[in-house]
Design a protein around this motif. Structure first.
Motif, PDB file in Angstrom:
ATOM      1  N   ILE A  66       2.015   3.822  14.108  1.00 16.87           N
ATOM      2  CA  ILE A  66       2.129   4.615  12.883  1.00 16.87           C
ATOM      3  C   ILE A  66       0.840   5.399  12.699  1.00 16.87           C
ATOM      4  CG2 ILE A  66       2.702   4.577  10.434  1.00 16.87           C
ATOM      5  CD1 ILE A  66       3.547   1.621  10.858  1.00 16.87           C
ATOM      6  N   ALA A  67       0.927   6.707  12.630  1.00 23.23           N
ATOM      7  CA  ALA A  67      -0.258   7.534  12.397  1.00 23.23           C
ATOM      8  C   ALA A  67      -0.846   7.189  11.036  1.00 23.23           C
ATOM      9  CB  ALA A  67       0.106   9.011  12.453  1.00 23.23           C
ATOM     10  N   PRO A  68      -2.167   7.020  10.941  1.00 24.79           N
ATOM     11  CA  PRO A  68      -2.774   6.651   9.655  1.00 24.79           C
ATOM     12  C   PRO A  68      -2.413   7.583   8.508  1.00 24.79           C
ATOM     13  CG  PRO A  68      -4.365   6.376  11.419  1.00 24.79           C
ATOM     14  CD  PRO A  68      -3.157   7.041  12.029  1.00 24.79           C
ATOM     15  N   ASP A  69      -2.248   8.891   8.800  1.00 24.44           N
ATOM     16  CA  ASP A  69      -1.935   9.814   7.707  1.00 24.44           C
ATOM     17  C   ASP A  69      -0.484   9.717   7.261  1.00 24.44           C
ATOM     18  OD1 ASP A  69      -0.718  10.997   9.888  1.00 24.44           O
ATOM     19  OD2 ASP A  69      -1.481  13.012   9.462  1.00 24.44           O
ATOM     20  N   ARG A  70       0.316   8.868   7.901  1.00 34.28           N
ATOM     21  CA  ARG A  70       1.687   8.625   7.464  1.00 34.28           C
ATOM     22  C   ARG A  70       1.828   7.285   6.758  1.00 34.28           C
ATOM     23  NH1 ARG A  70       3.132  12.371   6.165  1.00 34.28           N
ATOM     24  NH2 ARG A  70       5.356  11.947   6.275  1.00 34.28           N
ATOM     25  N   ILE A  71       0.704   6.619   6.509  1.00 32.32           N
ATOM     26  CA  ILE A  71       0.687   5.374   5.745  1.00 32.32           C
ATOM     27  C   ILE A  71       0.231   5.725   4.331  1.00 32.32           C
ATOM     28  CG2 ILE A  71      -0.322   3.070   5.527  1.00 32.32           C
ATOM     29  CD1 ILE A  71      -0.826   3.173   8.579  1.00 32.32           C
ATOM     30  N   PHE A  72       1.122   5.614   3.364  1.00 35.41           N
ATOM     31  CA  PHE A  72       0.809   5.999   1.992  1.00 35.41           C
ATOM     32  C   PHE A  72       0.367   4.765   1.213  1.00 35.41           C
ATOM     33  CE2 PHE A  72       4.184   8.887   3.490  1.00 35.41           C
ATOM     34  CZ  PHE A  72       3.459  10.071   3.485  1.00 35.41           C
ATOM     35  N   VAL A  73      -0.837   4.830   0.703  1.00 31.40           N
ATOM     36  CA  VAL A  73      -1.434   3.692   0.022  1.00 31.40           C
ATOM     37  C   VAL A  73      -1.813   4.096  -1.395  1.00 31.40           C
ATOM     38  CG1 VAL A  73      -3.309   2.002   0.051  1.00 31.40           C
ATOM     39  CG2 VAL A  73      -2.340   2.815   2.203  1.00 31.40           C
ATOM     40  N   ALA A  74      -1.488   3.259  -2.357  1.00 32.95           N
ATOM     41  CA  ALA A  74      -1.860   3.511  -3.748  1.00 32.95           C
ATOM     42  C   ALA A  74      -2.260   2.197  -4.393  1.00 32.95           C
ATOM     43  CB  ALA A  74      -0.692   4.132  -4.514  1.00 32.95           C
ATOM     44  N   GLN A  75      -2.985   2.287  -5.499  1.00 29.57           N
ATOM     45  CA  GLN A  75      -3.308   1.071  -6.231  1.00 29.57           C
ATOM     46  C   GLN A  75      -2.032   0.337  -6.608  1.00 29.57           C
ATOM     47  OE1 GLN A  75      -6.239   2.846  -9.174  1.00 29.57           O
ATOM     48  NE2 GLN A  75      -7.169   0.858  -8.812  1.00 29.57           N
TER      49      GLN A  75
END
Length: 351
Positions: A337-346
């Motif tokens: 998984i490309a890092p920019d396709r991993i969506f992270v939020a609080q």
């Protein structure tokens, strides 16, 4: 035709705020979708714009004209309903003529404009029929013709495709897209179906809890979600939770994900992985290795359920004609998984 502006539009019922001071601009000839889950406020906004509900606060403008307190029949809108709302005792011609007669249009001009509207929705030979003699898709096209015949400045759609089957929905999406491109009527389309919003819209206004979460092009909403709610709502997401440790996201049982930007050490986060962003590498090992537990054929795609460690499952979707379409349960795979396709939020989610 006019632009549409709403400024600090609010709707309250006693202590319950359904629409929370929402502002947005729809340019002249633009097609905008209000998208979101049930109860997010999108239909309430449309009904206030149509004049069917009185706002608790705020302003509605068509171009430079303030229509906030005008009755519906003074707003020059076209409204396409979910239920078609055709008169069963009237012919198709008379259904389309209904709004024109209220405008005092008659005679040759009325017949000309009804015929023009029916030709635009490819029902020119159906004027003498009754609604009961038409299919669901044809009835919806009659409703479209009726809404455009009076030449409205604003066209409003209230989930008009939700009663149609999948094939008819796709046909009507093309019909609406074609019609709006020809007429260039400023349009606001309410839907809970992200595929409809993506395929039809110039811009999407994604809502939750009475607030706008993102107002942007379909490409931006999909590829550049503004927050955790957007990334979790759009696409076909896996939703996970974890904690930032050493510049990575630590999930349960030693599973870790890379990040494309620094986040606060120790922060609890929600993680969204879209199924179509997961690339499978059969036979590979590593921190994101797992085992296929289910294969589900969906026609154009194959969906895999993959067990990672203990208690973590993710879904991945691949092309059914591609090289990874025939992996069998029990196959070991690594997830790339490309890092920019991993969506992270609080972890709180919505910004």
């Amino acid at each position: 035709m006019s632009s549409l502006s709403i400024k600090n539009l609010t709707k309250r019922y006693d202590d319950l705020t359904v629409v929370n001071s929402v502002s947005l601009e729809v340019g002249q000839g633009e097609f905008v979708s209000l998208l979101g889950p049930s109860g997010c406020g999108k239909t309430t906004i449309l009904r206030m714009i149509a004049g069917l509900l009185d706002p608790s606060g705020g302003q509605i403008l068509f171009g430079d004209q303030d229509v906030t307190r005008l009755p519906p029949n003074k707003r020059n809108i076209g409204l396409v309903f979910q239920s078609y709302a055709l008169f069963p005792h009237l012919t198709v011609h008379e259904n389309v003529a209904f709004g024109l007669r209220r405008q005092k249009v008659s005679g040759r001009e009325l017949d000309m404009r009804v015929g023009e509207a029916l030709e635009r929705v490819r029902l020119g030979q159906h004027g003498a029929r009754y609604p009961r003699q038409l299919s669901g898709g044809q009835q919806q096209r009659v409703a479209l013709a009726r809404s455009i015949a009076p030449r409205p400045s604003i066209l409003l759609f209230d989930e008009p495709l939700s009663n149609l089957d999948a094939q008819l929905r796709e046909e009507m999406q093309i019909e609406i897209k074609r019609l709006q491109a020809e007429l260039k009527i400023t349009s606001l389309f309410v839907t809970h179906d992200q595929h409809e919003a993506m395929s039809l819209s110039d811009r999407i206004c994604l809502m939750s809890g009475g607030d706008i979460q993102q107002f942007a092009s379909p490409e931006d909403v999909y590829f550049r979600p503004a927050n955790g709610f957007v990334s979790g709502f759009v696409g076909s997401p896996n939703k996970l939770s974890g904690q930032v440790r050493g510049g990575r996201v630590a999930l349960a049982h030693g599973v870790e994900l890379d990040l494309d930007r620094p986040l606060t050490e120790g922060m609890a986060v929600s993680v969204t992985l879209r199924q179509e962003d997961i690339h499978l590498v059969p036979g590979a090992e590593g921190p994101l290795a797992g085992t296929i537990s289910l294969r589900i054929f969906e026609g154009a795609h194959v969906q895999y359920v993959i067990a990672l460690g203990q208690g973590i499952e993710v879904l991945a979707r691949v092309n059914s004609r591609g090289p990874l379409a025939n992996l069998v349960p029990g196959t070991q795979v690594a997830l790339d998984i490309a890092p920019d396709r991993i969506f992270v939020a609080q972890a709180e989610g919505v910004a």
